[in-house]
Design a protein around this motif. Structure first.
Motif, PDB file in Angstrom:
ATOM      1  N   ILE A  64      29.181  12.350 -15.034  1.00 29.07           N
ATOM      2  CA  ILE A  64      28.273  13.439 -15.930  1.00 29.07           C
ATOM      3  C   ILE A  64      29.334  13.553 -17.103  1.00 29.07           C
ATOM      4  O   ILE A  64      28.572  13.369 -18.263  1.00 29.07           O
ATOM      5  N   GLY A  65      30.362  13.925 -16.962  1.00 24.59           N
ATOM      6  CA  GLY A  65      31.235  14.193 -18.200  1.00 24.59           C
ATOM      7  C   GLY A  65      31.463  13.167 -19.175  1.00 24.59           C
ATOM      8  O   GLY A  65      31.338  13.269 -20.449  1.00 24.59           O
ATOM      9  N   LYS A  66      31.618  11.828 -18.326  1.00 18.31           N
ATOM     10  CA  LYS A  66      31.815  10.788 -19.409  1.00 18.31           C
ATOM     11  C   LYS A  66      30.556  10.370 -19.998  1.00 18.31           C
ATOM     12  O   LYS A  66      30.671   9.820 -21.199  1.00 18.31           O
ATOM     13  N   ILE A  67      29.585  10.492 -19.365  1.00 21.38           N
ATOM     14  CA  ILE A  67      28.263  10.082 -20.273  1.00 21.38           C
ATOM     15  C   ILE A  67      28.090  11.178 -21.431  1.00 21.38           C
ATOM     16  O   ILE A  67      27.738  10.876 -22.432  1.00 21.38           O
ATOM     17  N   LEU A  68      28.281  12.362 -21.046  1.00 24.84           N
ATOM     18  CA  LEU A  68      28.172  13.607 -22.208  1.00 24.84           C
ATOM     19  C   LEU A  68      29.091  12.969 -23.370  1.00 24.84           C
ATOM     20  O   LEU A  68      28.659  13.208 -24.484  1.00 24.84           O
TER      21      LEU A  68
END
Length: 275
Positions: A64-68
């Motif tokens: 999720i962090g990398k997508i954000l």
């Protein structure tokens, strides 16, 4: 769960910063080899809010962090950032948002180039994002970022990463994330390679920056104890799905999912106390 606004730090109502709807991430090209890391994940948070993403290894929290942060693309879903649909943007336009969404990485030893001075490392995001053309003004911005993370610019700017301790290196990572004055910082397990006292110091630093500058955080961790007194809300992920979400104290004192209960039980065992 209805979206909740927090006014703990500022008197005026806080505006929604991020809205994630039905986020999915599947790895593998062939159907027989595909692995769903994220399954229909939805949540929102406000400007200035600190969100904790909790879960075991492989739960999908770092994804999720990398997508954000724009480091990975979702398989499906919608991400609205400050009124802009990031998932609909072409890659060139998406890169422009890197100045608003920064990332602190887990490993301070691997994330800093050993061939660059501290000044060059902290200045690099300004150059990449073309925020300031004037070299002296960039230098002033680097000095400000170092002061914010409690590192003396005169002492540190000419040094190299190998001359610093692990805690100092991680503060350089925070300075790099802060120097462009982002609205959101993704902190991906930023304390995992630090000892206990340095973990607390880093958490206190991040909280101070949140209170002073209104920066939002998505704080990725497997350690639910670190979220107490730091995160406004926590989101518990298990096998790519949200199994608990709410204000930190509420989730810790009244978990609803067996996985969350197991995290709380482990925390209580370590603390030797009851909720």
């Amino acid at each position: 769960m209805p979206f909740r606004y927090y006014t703990r730090r500022r008197s005026k109502a806080m505006e929604r910063l991020v809205n994630i709807q039905n986020l999915m991430k599947v790895y593998g090209h062939h159907k027989s080899e595909q692995v769903a890391v994220l399954k229909d994940v939805s949540f929102s948070f406000a400007q200035g809010e600190i969100i904790g993403l909790i879960g075991a290894s492989g739960a999908g929290k770092s994804t999720i962090g990398k997508i954000l942060a724009g480091l990975e693309q979702p398989t499906n879903g919608h991400i609205d950032f400050d009124g802009t649909n990031l998932t609909a943007l072409p890659s060139k336009e998406r890169r422009k948002f890197a100045k608003h969404i920064a990332m602190i990485f887990q490993d301070p030893y691997e994330s800093l180039s050993p061939r660059m001075t501290i000044e060059e490392l902290v200045e690099e995001p300004l150059i990449i994002q073309r925020i300031e053309k004037n070299k002296e003004k960039r230098r002033d911005m680097v000095k400000e970022a170092l002061r914010v993370v409690s590192l003396d610019p005169e002492k540190y700017m000419s040094r190299y990463p190998h001359e610093l301790s692990g805690g100092e290196r991680q503060r350089i990572g925070v300075a790099r994330a802060f120097v462009c004055k982002p609205k959101l910082i993704i902190a991906d397990e930023p304390t995992s390679m630090l000892d206990t006292s340095l973990r607390l110091e880093l958490i206190q630093l991040l909280k101070s920056m949140n209170e002073q500058y209104g920066i939002s955080y998505v704080f990725v961790t497997h350690d639910i104890a670190l979220t107490k007194g730091f995160c406004d809300r926590i989101i518990v992920l298990h096998e790519g799905e949200i199994v608990d979400i709410g204000p930190t104290d509420d989730v810790i004192h009244a978990p609803t999912h067996p996985f969350t209960k197991s995290l709380i039980d482990a925390l209580l065992l370590l603390e030797g106390a009851q909720p």
